[in-house]
Design a protein around this motif. Structure first.
Motif, PDB file in Angstrom:
ATOM      1  N   LYS A  86       0.862  -1.343  -0.219  1.00 34.01           N
ATOM      2  CA  LYS A  86       0.067  -0.077  -0.017  1.00 34.01           C
ATOM      3  C   LYS A  86       0.801   1.286   0.028  1.00 34.01           C
ATOM      4  CE  LYS A  86      -4.456  -1.798   1.589  1.00 34.01           C
ATOM      5  NZ  LYS A  86      -4.116  -2.920   1.620  1.00 34.01           N
ATOM      6  N   PRO A  87       0.414   2.234  -0.475  1.00 36.13           N
ATOM      7  CA  PRO A  87       1.112   3.610  -0.271  1.00 36.13           C
ATOM      8  C   PRO A  87       1.570   3.847   1.011  1.00 36.13           C
ATOM      9  CG  PRO A  87      -1.176   3.938  -1.527  1.00 36.13           C
ATOM     10  CD  PRO A  87      -1.142   2.762  -0.890  1.00 36.13           C
ATOM     11  N   ASN A  88       2.759   4.558   0.910  1.00 33.22           N
ATOM     12  CA  ASN A  88       3.285   5.016   2.326  1.00 33.22           C
ATOM     13  C   ASN A  88       4.045   3.865   3.201  1.00 33.22           C
ATOM     14  OD1 ASN A  88       3.749   7.694   2.312  1.00 33.22           O
ATOM     15  ND2 ASN A  88       2.014   8.169   3.710  1.00 33.22           N
ATOM     16  N   VAL A  89       3.870   2.693   2.826  1.00 29.52           N
ATOM     17  CA  VAL A  89       4.496   1.851   3.602  1.00 29.52           C
ATOM     18  C   VAL A  89       6.177   1.518   3.625  1.00 29.52           C
ATOM     19  CG1 VAL A  89       2.403   0.176   3.740  1.00 29.52           C
ATOM     20  CG2 VAL A  89       4.384  -0.265   2.070  1.00 29.52           C
ATOM     21  N   GLY A  90       6.807   2.338   2.643  1.00 29.70           N
ATOM     22  CA  GLY A  90       8.111   2.369   2.497  1.00 29.70           C
ATOM     23  C   GLY A  90       8.660   1.562   1.452  1.00 29.70           C
ATOM     24  N   LYS A  91       7.913   1.608   0.388  1.00 29.22           N
ATOM     25  CA  LYS A  91       8.509   0.867  -0.741  1.00 29.22           C
ATOM     26  C   LYS A  91       9.707   1.499  -1.596  1.00 29.22           C
ATOM     27  CE  LYS A  91       4.431   0.695  -2.867  1.00 29.22           C
ATOM     28  NZ  LYS A  91       3.769   1.357  -1.650  1.00 29.22           N
ATOM     29  N   SER A  92       9.538   2.762  -1.625  1.00 32.20           N
ATOM     30  CA  SER A  92      10.508   3.659  -2.311  1.00 32.20           C
ATOM     31  C   SER A  92      11.767   3.635  -1.320  1.00 32.20           C
ATOM     32  CB  SER A  92      10.091   4.784  -2.642  1.00 32.20           C
ATOM     33  OG  SER A  92       8.969   4.856  -3.251  1.00 32.20           O
ATOM     34  N   THR A  93      11.532   3.719  -0.047  1.00 33.33           N
ATOM     35  CA  THR A  93      12.813   3.592   0.882  1.00 33.33           C
ATOM     36  C   THR A  93      13.409   2.488   0.742  1.00 33.33           C
ATOM     37  OG1 THR A  93      11.212   5.187   2.158  1.00 33.33           O
ATOM     38  CG2 THR A  93      13.307   4.236   3.277  1.00 33.33           C
TER      39      THR A  93
ATOM     40  N   SER B 184       8.610  10.124  -0.767  1.00 31.45           N
ATOM     41  CA  SER B 184       7.753  11.281  -0.277  1.00 31.45           C
ATOM     42  C   SER B 184       6.676  10.895   0.453  1.00 31.45           C
ATOM     43  CB  SER B 184       7.080  11.834  -1.810  1.00 31.45           C
ATOM     44  OG  SER B 184       5.655  11.795  -1.462  1.00 31.45           O
TER      45      SER B 184
ATOM     46  N   LYS C 243       9.515  -0.465   8.906  1.00 29.53           N
ATOM     47  CA  LYS C 243       9.405   0.176  10.181  1.00 29.53           C
ATOM     48  C   LYS C 243       9.438  -0.121  11.487  1.00 29.53           C
ATOM     49  CE  LYS C 243       6.360   3.373   7.126  1.00 29.53           C
ATOM     50  NZ  LYS C 243       5.466   4.392   6.933  1.00 29.53           N
TER      51      LYS C 243
ATOM     52  N   ASP D 190      11.733   0.204  13.577  1.00 28.45           N
ATOM     53  CA  ASP D 190      12.608   1.140  14.120  1.00 28.45           C
ATOM     54  C   ASP D 190      11.376   1.938  15.102  1.00 28.45           C
ATOM     55  OD1 ASP D 190      12.337   4.021  12.453  1.00 28.45           O
ATOM     56  OD2 ASP D 190      12.073   2.026  11.267  1.00 28.45           O
ATOM     57  N   GLU D 191      10.339   1.908  14.610  1.00 27.26           N
ATOM     58  CA  GLU D 191       9.148   2.660  15.545  1.00 27.26           C
ATOM     59  C   GLU D 191       8.524   1.949  16.558  1.00 27.26           C
ATOM     60  OE1 GLU D 191       6.439   4.639  12.973  1.00 27.26           O
ATOM     61  OE2 GLU D 191       7.887   6.083  12.336  1.00 27.26           O
TER      62      GLU D 191
ATOM     63  N   SER E 252      13.881  -2.184   8.766  1.00 30.36           N
ATOM     64  CA  SER E 252      13.734  -0.817   8.831  1.00 30.36           C
ATOM     65  C   SER E 252      14.267  -0.318   7.626  1.00 30.36           C
ATOM     66  CB  SER E 252      14.133   0.033  10.247  1.00 30.36           C
ATOM     67  OG  SER E 252      14.276   1.251   9.897  1.00 30.36           O
ATOM     68  N   ALA E 253      13.448   0.110   6.563  1.00 32.67           N
ATOM     69  CA  ALA E 253      14.203   0.545   5.215  1.00 32.67           C
ATOM     70  C   ALA E 253      14.969   1.804   5.736  1.00 32.67           C
ATOM     71  CB  ALA E 253      12.954   0.679   4.335  1.00 32.67           C
TER      72      ALA E 253
HETATM   73  P1  GDP Z   1       6.074   4.103  -0.484  1.00 29.70           P
HETATM   74  O1  GDP Z   1       4.719   5.060  -0.876  1.00 29.70           O
HETATM   75  O2  GDP Z   1       5.582   2.745  -0.095  1.00 29.70           O
HETATM   76  O3  GDP Z   1       7.087   4.305  -1.600  1.00 29.70           O
HETATM   77  O4  GDP Z   1       6.714   4.582   0.776  1.00 29.70           O
HETATM   78  P2  GDP Z   1       8.110   5.752   0.848  1.00 29.70           P
HETATM   79  O5  GDP Z   1       9.160   4.900   0.692  1.00 29.70           O
HETATM   80  O6  GDP Z   1       7.735   7.067   0.109  1.00 29.70           O
HETATM   81  O7  GDP Z   1       7.902   6.127   2.402  1.00 29.70           O
HETATM   82  C1  GDP Z   1       6.741   6.710   3.003  1.00 29.70           C
HETATM   83  C2  GDP Z   1       7.139   7.166   4.197  1.00 29.70           C
HETATM   84  O8  GDP Z   1       7.559   6.126   5.316  1.00 29.70           O
HETATM   85  C3  GDP Z   1       8.430   8.357   4.196  1.00 29.70           C
HETATM   86  O9  GDP Z   1       8.011   9.409   5.073  1.00 29.70           O
HETATM   87  C4  GDP Z   1       9.558   7.396   4.688  1.00 29.70           C
HETATM   88  O10 GDP Z   1      10.309   8.385   5.187  1.00 29.70           O
HETATM   89  C5  GDP Z   1       8.770   6.473   5.926  1.00 29.70           C
HETATM   90  N1  GDP Z   1       9.459   5.319   6.015  1.00 29.70           N
HETATM   91  C6  GDP Z   1       9.961   4.411   5.250  1.00 29.70           C
HETATM   92  N2  GDP Z   1      10.684   3.434   5.719  1.00 29.70           N
HETATM   93  C7  GDP Z   1      10.607   3.629   7.020  1.00 29.70           C
HETATM   94  C8  GDP Z   1      10.922   2.928   8.103  1.00 29.70           C
HETATM   95  O11 GDP Z   1      11.746   1.791   8.315  1.00 29.70           O
HETATM   96  N3  GDP Z   1      11.089   3.547   9.361  1.00 29.70           N
HETATM   97  C9  GDP Z   1      10.277   4.696   9.441  1.00 29.70           C
HETATM   98  N4  GDP Z   1      10.040   4.908  10.803  1.00 29.70           N
HETATM   99  N5  GDP Z   1       9.896   5.163   8.363  1.00 29.70           N
HETATM  100  C10 GDP Z   1      10.057   4.748   7.196  1.00 29.70           C
END
Ligand code: GDP
Length: 465
Positions: A233-240, A254, A346, A348-349, A369-370
């Protein structure tokens, strides 16, 4: 036909363009060594190169007219014991563009012509030094950028694949003669070959060819990189995660949901294996945004094509319900060749890593933790083990689409032959299909080839090869 079947003298720079320490210029054709004698004087021996033995190396000076072009090493190979099967020489000179240019000019003025792409290898094929699949392997070797495609290309170049195909052809030829023998005496109502024996022979060949066809999936994947889809899903950290994997900031990261609109592709080598990563827009149920919808469509395509799916979820918020839903969504894309790995991000949280997967313990999950680069190595190790399970070092994989197409066609003809044989169709008709299969196998090694095939294969080579 762009390549002429002849032996006029061709020359080309065989090394990469531009300035380098050294450069190699190749000359092949009838009289090529004699031609070099016109511009080369050996430092040590007062003899012409044509009088020297094959496979010898000579240091000396290259001149043209009044100009000393360079001090060079010339290696000579005499027909038929050379790469092309013709008289062939390689001049190692200093890698200045000017020197390369001057040597080529001198050779052209003395009667050589510039080689076309792949023309040296075409001549090797023309002169029976290698068959077509071996020639193609030469291009694959130059292109190989990872351990497995290199190993596969080396095996193919050394004739491993050709031997397999030729053995299959021999089996088929025996089969055809068994059947045709029966045909010759059909008037006399004699049955020579045991029908069961013929059937089992056809089946055996079908099995062998099917194994080759099945290897293409992995062969092709390894040549171009194992496709890995990163979904979630969006924002789970795929790009990271992709960035952590690639260790560089190439994907857009983002906080706005759904900003990775397209499918981002990146190639990474891990332990000699190429992986192609696709960061996708994510699977989101409904959206009015057209661009976003396009992204989702591409995600579905990517899921279908991927060998490995990394499903990323936010470990701080995931629920059992959500997980069941995810699995339901992914189900249509999973099969025995596809590996699903759940990635809980995530951590780390969190103070403790939860275990929300009640009753789903067989799901492989890696917690990471990406953002902080934690446990990313567990993912890369898992990717490598996916490929290693195929035990590639012991088996040959078909990796060339042209070969694959011929193999599929051969198998189709064999299956038709078998079917008709079962239906007691006359043996002369059955034999037509067996001969068609023979024809398709001969296309692979080039015993049968068309101008179009040869042109398309050799024109993709670099000049000088
Ligand atoms: P995507 O939409 O799945 O590609 O998600 P993004 O990679 O853009 O990350 C969405 C948000 O989650 C950003 O603010 C990242 O900094 C944050 N994020 C990604 N990975 C982690 C992680 O391992 N730990 C924490 N705390 N935040 C993360």
């Amino acid at each position: 036909m762009i390549y002429a079947y002849n032996s006029d003298i061709i020359c080309a720079v065989a090394t990469a363009h531009g300035k380098a320490a050294l450069s190699v210029i190749r000359i092949s054709g009838k009289g090529s060594i004699l031609l070099i004698d016109k511009i080369f004087a050996s430092t040590n021996v007062n003899k012409k190169l044509v009088e020297q033995k094959s496979h010898t190396l000579h240091f000396g000076t290259l001149r043209h007219g009044d100009e000393i072009i360079d001090e060079v090493l010339v290696s000579i190979f005499k027909s038929p014991n050379s790469y092309t099967g013709e008289d062939l020489a390689e001049i190692s000179c200093h890698g200045s563009s000017y020197i390369q240019q001057r040597i080529l000019e001198a050779l052209l003025q003395e009667g050589a012509r510039l080689a076309m792409p792949g023309e040296f290898t075409f001549r090797a094929f023309q002169n029976g030094k290698m068959d077509l699949s071996q020639a193609e392997a030469v291009a694959d070797i130059i292109d190989a950028d990872n351990k497995h495609s290199h190993l596969n290309a080396i095996r193919q170049m050394r004739g491993g694949f050709s031997t397999t195909i030729n053995n299959l052809r021999l089996e088929l030829i025996n089969l055809v003669s068994l059947i045709e023998l029966e045909l010759d005496f059909s008037e006399e109502d004699v049955t020579f070959a045991d029908r069961n024996q013929i059937k089992s022979l056809i089946n055996k060949i079908i099995d062998e060819i099917s194994d080759l066809a099945n290897s293409f999936q992995m062969g092709n994947v390894l040549k171009n990189g194992v496709p890995v889809a990163i979904v979630g899903k969006p924002n789970v950290g795929k790009s990271t995660l992709l960035n952590a994997l690639l260790k560089e900031e190439r994907a857009i990261v983002s906080d706005i949901p759904g900003t990775t609109r397209d499918v981002i592709q990146d190639v990474m080598h891990i332990k000699g294996i190429a992986f192609r990563f696709f960061d996708t827009a994510g699977l989101r149920d409904e959206t009015d945004d057209v661009v976003e919808n396009l992204g989702i469509e591409k995600t579905l395509v990517t899921l279908n094509e991927a060998n490995i799916i990394l499903y990323v979820f936010d470990a701080t918020t995931i629920t059992q319900n959500e997980l069941s839903q995810i699995l339901e969504e992914l189900k249509p894309y999973l099969d025995e060749n596809k590996q699903l790995i759940m990635i809980g991000n995530k951590i780390d949280e969190m103070t403790t890593v939860p275990n929300p997967f009640i009753n789903l313990s067989d799901l492989e999950t890696i917690y990471i933790s990406a953002k902080r680069n934690e446990n990313i190595d567990q993912i890369t190790e898992r990717l490598v083990s996916y490929v290693d399970k195929y035990n590639l070092s012991s088996s040959f994989l078909v990796s060339n689409a042209r070969h694959y197409n011929s193999i599929i066609k051969a198998n189709k003809s064999l299956s038709t032959a078998l079917k008709e044989f079962d239906e007691n169709v006359t043996t002369d008709l059955v034999s037509v299909h067996l001969k068609a299969a023979l024809h398709y196998l001969a296309e692979i090694t080039g015993q049968i080839s068309s101008e179009d095939i040869l042109n398309s294969i050799f024109s993709n080579f670099c000049i000088g090869k």
